[in-house]
Write an enzyme that holds these catalytic residues in place. Structure first.
Site, short mmCIF file in Angstrom:
data_model
loop_
_atom_site.label_atom_id
_atom_site.label_comp_id
_atom_site.label_asym_id
_atom_site.label_seq_id
_atom_site.Cartn_x
_atom_site.Cartn_y
_atom_site.Cartn_z
N CYS A 12 -22.36 -17.91 16.89
CA CYS A 12 -21.29 -17.13 17.51
C CYS A 12 -20.18 -16.90 16.49
O CYS A 12 -19.70 -17.84 15.86
CB CYS A 12 -20.75 -17.86 18.73
SG CYS A 12 -19.37 -17.02 19.53
N CYS A 40 -16.88 -18.96 17.84
CA CYS A 40 -16.76 -20.43 17.88
C CYS A 40 -17.80 -21.17 17.06
O CYS A 40 -17.80 -22.40 17.02
CB CYS A 40 -16.81 -20.92 19.32
SG CYS A 40 -18.46 -20.79 20.08
N CYS A 74 -21.79 -16.30 24.98
CA CYS A 74 -21.86 -17.61 24.34
C CYS A 74 -21.52 -18.67 25.38
O CYS A 74 -20.50 -18.57 26.07
CB CYS A 74 -20.87 -17.67 23.17
SG CYS A 74 -20.76 -19.32 22.41
N CYS A 86 -17.92 -20.51 24.32
CA CYS A 86 -16.61 -19.86 24.36
C CYS A 86 -16.55 -18.64 25.28
O CYS A 86 -15.47 -18.10 25.51
CB CYS A 86 -16.16 -19.46 22.96
SG CYS A 86 -17.08 -18.08 22.25
N CYS A 88 -30.92 -8.58 23.47
CA CYS A 88 -30.45 -7.46 22.65
C CYS A 88 -28.99 -7.73 22.32
O CYS A 88 -28.12 -7.62 23.18
CB CYS A 88 -30.63 -6.17 23.46
SG CYS A 88 -30.30 -4.68 22.55
#
Length: 153
Positions: free
Chosen positions: A65, A68, A114, A117, A137
């Site tokens: 991510c 984070c 995510c 976060c 995707c």
């Protein structure tokens, strides 16, 4: 809504606002991220098809991510879907991403965020490879790639 096969779409199972382990400060993120990264992760934007940094990447490693640094996907699960965005058949591990219903743009889709976060990543569809039947995707702008070191290099 049927999407062509019987694969069950992943779901976080909750429509309540979620608390995430990592709290994000929007002003700090505006300084840390590029405008495209901020738009995609915080405003549910998307990058243009076939324009993302990782769409054609075939290196070994993991995708994290951009907000984070939570591990999200592994390169071994990445495949060429022809959609114009990086596509993955599975998440890196149970609970690394969450999914929720998305009714934007006049259609029902499954948004992927995510799990650490809450950053928007993209969407998941049930038209992926037979291994899972899923196609995550994902916007390249939401990802950081960390390649695996090759012995002897």
């Amino acid at each position: 809504m049927s999407m062509g096969n019987s694969q069950q779409m992943p779901s976080s199972g909750s429509t309540e606002p979620e608390n995430y382990e990592v709290k994000v400060d929007k002003e700090e993120l505006k300084q840390k991220l590029t405008p495209l990264q901020y738009s995609c992760t915080q405003e549910k934007g998307t990058e243009r098809a076939f324009a993302g940094e990782y769409t054609d990447l075939k290196d070994d490693g993991n995708f994290y991510c951009v907000v984070c640094d939570n591990i999200l996907f592994k390169s071994g699960d990445k495949f060429d879907s022809g959609s114009g965005w990086p596509s993955f058949s599975d998440m890196a591990g149970q609970g690394t991403v969450k999914s929720k219903e998305d009714y934007s743009h006049g259609m029902l889709r499954t948004e992927v965020v995510c799990a650490k976060c809450g950053a928007h990543l993209g969407h998941v569809f049930n038209d992926g490879p037979k291994t899972t039947g899923l196609r995550y995707c994902i916007n390249s702008a939401c990802l950081n790639f960390k390649g695996e070191a090759k012995p002897g290099l």
